[in-house]
Design an enzyme around this catalytic site. Structure first.
Site, PDB file in Angstrom:
ATOM      1  N   LYS A 262     -13.552 -24.230   0.881  1.00 30.44           N
ATOM      2  CA  LYS A 262     -14.793 -23.538   1.280  1.00 30.44           C
ATOM      3  C   LYS A 262     -16.051 -24.374   1.026  1.00 30.44           C
ATOM      4  CE  LYS A 262     -13.330 -18.749   0.618  1.00 30.44           C
ATOM      5  NZ  LYS A 262     -13.677 -17.487  -0.046  1.00 30.44           N
TER       6      LYS A 262
ATOM      7  N   ASP B 261     -18.731 -13.357   3.945  1.00 31.20           N
ATOM      8  CA  ASP B 261     -18.455 -12.445   2.823  1.00 31.20           C
ATOM      9  C   ASP B 261     -19.641 -11.526   2.539  1.00 31.20           C
ATOM     10  OD1 ASP B 261     -15.880 -13.157   2.281  1.00 31.20           O
ATOM     11  OD2 ASP B 261     -16.410 -14.690   0.804  1.00 31.20           O
TER      12      ASP B 261
ATOM     13  N   TYR C 105      -8.261  -6.541  -3.308  1.00 30.76           N
ATOM     14  CA  TYR C 105      -7.573  -5.587  -2.420  1.00 30.76           C
ATOM     15  C   TYR C 105      -6.081  -5.483  -2.739  1.00 30.76           C
ATOM     16  CZ  TYR C 105      -7.030 -10.047   0.000  1.00 30.76           C
ATOM     17  OH  TYR C 105      -6.780 -11.354   0.284  1.00 30.76           O
TER      18      TYR C 105
ATOM     19  N   ASN D 207     -16.978 -19.946   4.905  1.00 29.66           N
ATOM     20  CA  ASN D 207     -15.637 -19.401   5.160  1.00 29.66           C
ATOM     21  C   ASN D 207     -15.391 -19.150   6.646  1.00 29.66           C
ATOM     22  OD1 ASN D 207     -17.063 -17.067   5.693  1.00 29.66           O
ATOM     23  ND2 ASN D 207     -15.752 -15.739   4.477  1.00 29.66           N
TER      24      ASN D 207
ATOM     25  N   GLY E  61     -18.106 -17.850  -5.983  1.00 31.31           N
ATOM     26  CA  GLY E  61     -18.548 -17.789  -4.589  1.00 31.31           C
ATOM     27  C   GLY E  61     -18.706 -16.354  -4.101  1.00 31.31           C
TER      28      GLY E  61
ATOM     29  N   ARG F 212     -17.858 -15.128 -17.645  1.00 30.72           N
ATOM     30  CA  ARG F 212     -17.316 -15.971 -18.720  1.00 30.72           C
ATOM     31  C   ARG F 212     -18.164 -17.235 -18.888  1.00 30.72           C
ATOM     32  NH1 ARG F 212     -11.397 -18.224 -17.639  1.00 30.72           N
ATOM     33  NH2 ARG F 212     -12.523 -18.998 -15.818  1.00 30.72           N
TER      34      ARG F 212
ATOM     35  N   GLY G 239     -19.016 -11.484 -12.681  1.00 28.38           N
ATOM     36  CA  GLY G 239     -18.582 -12.711 -12.025  1.00 28.38           C
ATOM     37  C   GLY G 239     -19.735 -13.510 -11.469  1.00 28.38           C
TER      38      GLY G 239
HETATM   39  P1  ATR Z   1     -14.459 -16.916  -5.662  1.00 27.03           P
HETATM   40  O1  ATR Z   1     -14.938 -17.902  -4.641  1.00 27.03           O
HETATM   41  O2  ATR Z   1     -13.315 -16.069  -5.161  1.00 27.03           O
HETATM   42  O3  ATR Z   1     -15.556 -16.098  -6.238  1.00 27.03           O
HETATM   43  P2  ATR Z   1     -14.468 -18.618  -7.982  1.00 27.03           P
HETATM   44  O4  ATR Z   1     -15.694 -19.289  -7.480  1.00 27.03           O
HETATM   45  O5  ATR Z   1     -13.386 -19.440  -8.574  1.00 27.03           O
HETATM   46  O6  ATR Z   1     -13.784 -17.772  -6.820  1.00 27.03           O
HETATM   47  O7  ATR Z   1     -14.924 -17.476  -9.041  1.00 27.03           O
HETATM   48  C1  ATR Z   1     -14.008 -16.709  -9.755  1.00 27.03           C
HETATM   49  C2  ATR Z   1     -14.736 -15.748 -10.690  1.00 27.03           C
HETATM   50  O8  ATR Z   1     -13.743 -15.085 -11.506  1.00 27.03           O
HETATM   51  C3  ATR Z   1     -15.686 -16.416 -11.664  1.00 27.03           C
HETATM   52  O9  ATR Z   1     -16.699 -15.511 -12.031  1.00 27.03           O
HETATM   53  C4  ATR Z   1     -14.755 -16.692 -12.845  1.00 27.03           C
HETATM   54  O10 ATR Z   1     -15.421 -16.878 -14.087  1.00 27.03           O
HETATM   55  P3  ATR Z   1     -15.937 -18.368 -14.505  1.00 27.03           P
HETATM   56  O11 ATR Z   1     -17.163 -18.611 -13.692  1.00 27.03           O
HETATM   57  O12 ATR Z   1     -16.197 -18.272 -15.954  1.00 27.03           O
HETATM   58  O13 ATR Z   1     -14.813 -19.312 -14.162  1.00 27.03           O
HETATM   59  C5  ATR Z   1     -13.970 -15.413 -12.878  1.00 27.03           C
HETATM   60  N1  ATR Z   1     -12.682 -15.596 -13.564  1.00 27.03           N
HETATM   61  C6  ATR Z   1     -11.540 -16.082 -13.047  1.00 27.03           C
HETATM   62  N2  ATR Z   1     -10.565 -16.122 -13.982  1.00 27.03           N
HETATM   63  C7  ATR Z   1     -11.111 -15.631 -15.137  1.00 27.03           C
HETATM   64  C8  ATR Z   1     -10.630 -15.383 -16.462  1.00 27.03           C
HETATM   65  N3  ATR Z   1      -9.370 -15.668 -16.802  1.00 27.03           N
HETATM   66  N4  ATR Z   1     -11.488 -14.855 -17.378  1.00 27.03           N
HETATM   67  C9  ATR Z   1     -12.774 -14.574 -17.041  1.00 27.03           C
HETATM   68  N5  ATR Z   1     -13.285 -14.779 -15.802  1.00 27.03           N
HETATM   69  C10 ATR Z   1     -12.473 -15.292 -14.864  1.00 27.03           C
END
Ligand code: ATR
Length: 285
Positions: free
Chosen positions: A66, A103, A227, A87, A132, A154, A129
């Site tokens: 992406k 999105d 989902y 996307n 993206g 996190r 979160g």
């Molecule tokens: P997307 O494009 O689908 O949003 P991404 O950019 O990888 O995917 O973001 C995933 C989100 O899920 C982030 O907020 C991530 O937290 P971090 O920014 O700290 O990485 C969160 N996330 C994924 N796995 C996690 C975990 N085990 N514990 C806490 N947060 C998690």
């Protein structure tokens, strides 16, 4: 001539996009085809250019491309620029790539469909979160007139980056974005009008999301962009509290429809039959 489109990623076999697009192609009697194509990382650029040469009208781009697709795009929509990810790609007549992110509209179009009297103007949103998907949701909330967005994540750095990247647009739209640590996020839910989980926590085969809804008003809306399962623990608990809940399946379909309209020049809308077909696919994908 048959119109061709595809979803590109690696891995790709789990993608539900072909089911969605081929459903709408059939339903609207369109002579088109939408397939899933797995591309290896080292062949990404040449593979995309080959598909363009083969007259594909466009693509959905998924994990892990992406962001890497951006450098191949000749133009980007403002939405894609803000979100920092593409996307959906439209290939113009002169074979230029226009990158967009659906999105943002996918989330808001679905929310409006699910919550008929939705009015977010001046409201307070709580977002879990900062990836993206979070950026897409936040952009849609700002455009819809929310006045406060509280984010917990996190990695604090990613929240700081969102606050920075959205500084100009949030100021112009009189929206204040703030980071809250995990403890303060849940304690302050009493001021929340809409709570959205944008992380993968709670998804099937992922770690659960830890949450505390005890302070949440019962007229707040609770959304999960996940989902699978259709009802995450977050939504199950929120429902028990009497909150209106919105799952991620409608957003998945709505974001697909943005590309569908670009490539196949037909505005489609979804129905309960597609919903059933997709849920049936869960066992197989
Ligand atoms: P997307 O494009 O689908 O949003 P991404 O950019 O990888 O995917 O973001 C995933 C989100 O899920 C982030 O907020 C991530 O937290 P971090 O920014 O700290 O990485 C969160 N996330 C994924 N796995 C996690 C975990 N085990 N514990 C806490 N947060 C998690």
């Amino acid at each position: 001539m048959r119109i061709k489109a595809a979803v590109i990623g690696n891995p790709i076999s789990h993608s539900l996009s072909p089911v969605i697009h081929n459903y709408f192609l059939n339903k609207n009697n369109i002579d088109g085809n939408y397939e899933a194509i797995r591309i290896e990382e080292h062949k990404f650029e040449e593979s995309i250019l080959k598909l363009v040469e083969e007259n594909y009208k466009g693509f959905n781009i998924t994990i892990p491309y992406k962001e890497s697709i951006i450098k191949l795009c000749n133009n980007l929509s403002n939405t894609a620029k803000f979100i920092g990810a593409v996307n959906t790609v439209y290939v113009t007549e002169d074979k230029k790539l226009f990158g967009h992110n659906s999105d943002c509209d996918g989330f808001m179009n679905n929310l409006k469909k699910e919550i008929v009297s939705l009015d977010l103007n001046g409201k307070t949103a709580f977002v879990i979160g900062a990836g993206g998907a979070s950026r897409a949701v936040i952009y849609s909330l700002i455009k819809e007139g929310v006045s406060q967005i509280k984010i917990c994540n996190r990695s604090v750095d990613r929240v700081k980056k969102i606050i920075d990247d959205f500084k100009v647009i949030s100021k112009a739209n009189k929206c204040n974005i703030e980071y809250l640590d995990n403890k303060n996020f849940w304690i302050n839910l009493k001021i929340c009008d809409i709570l959205i989980n944008t992380t993968s926590l709670g998804m099937a085969e992922h770690k659960p999301l830890e949450f505390d809804l005890s302070k949440l008003k019962d007229d707040a809306i609770v959304c999960d962009i996940i989902y699978k399962p259709l009802e995450t623990n977050l939504l199950i608990e929120a429902k028990k509290n009497g909150n209106k809940v919105v799952n991620g399946l409608g957003m998945l379909i709505e974001q697909a429809l943005v590309g569908f309209e670009m490539w196949f020049k037909t505005k489609a809308s979804y129905d309960k039959e597609l919903y059933k077909i997709l849920i049936d696919q869960y066992g197989r994908k």
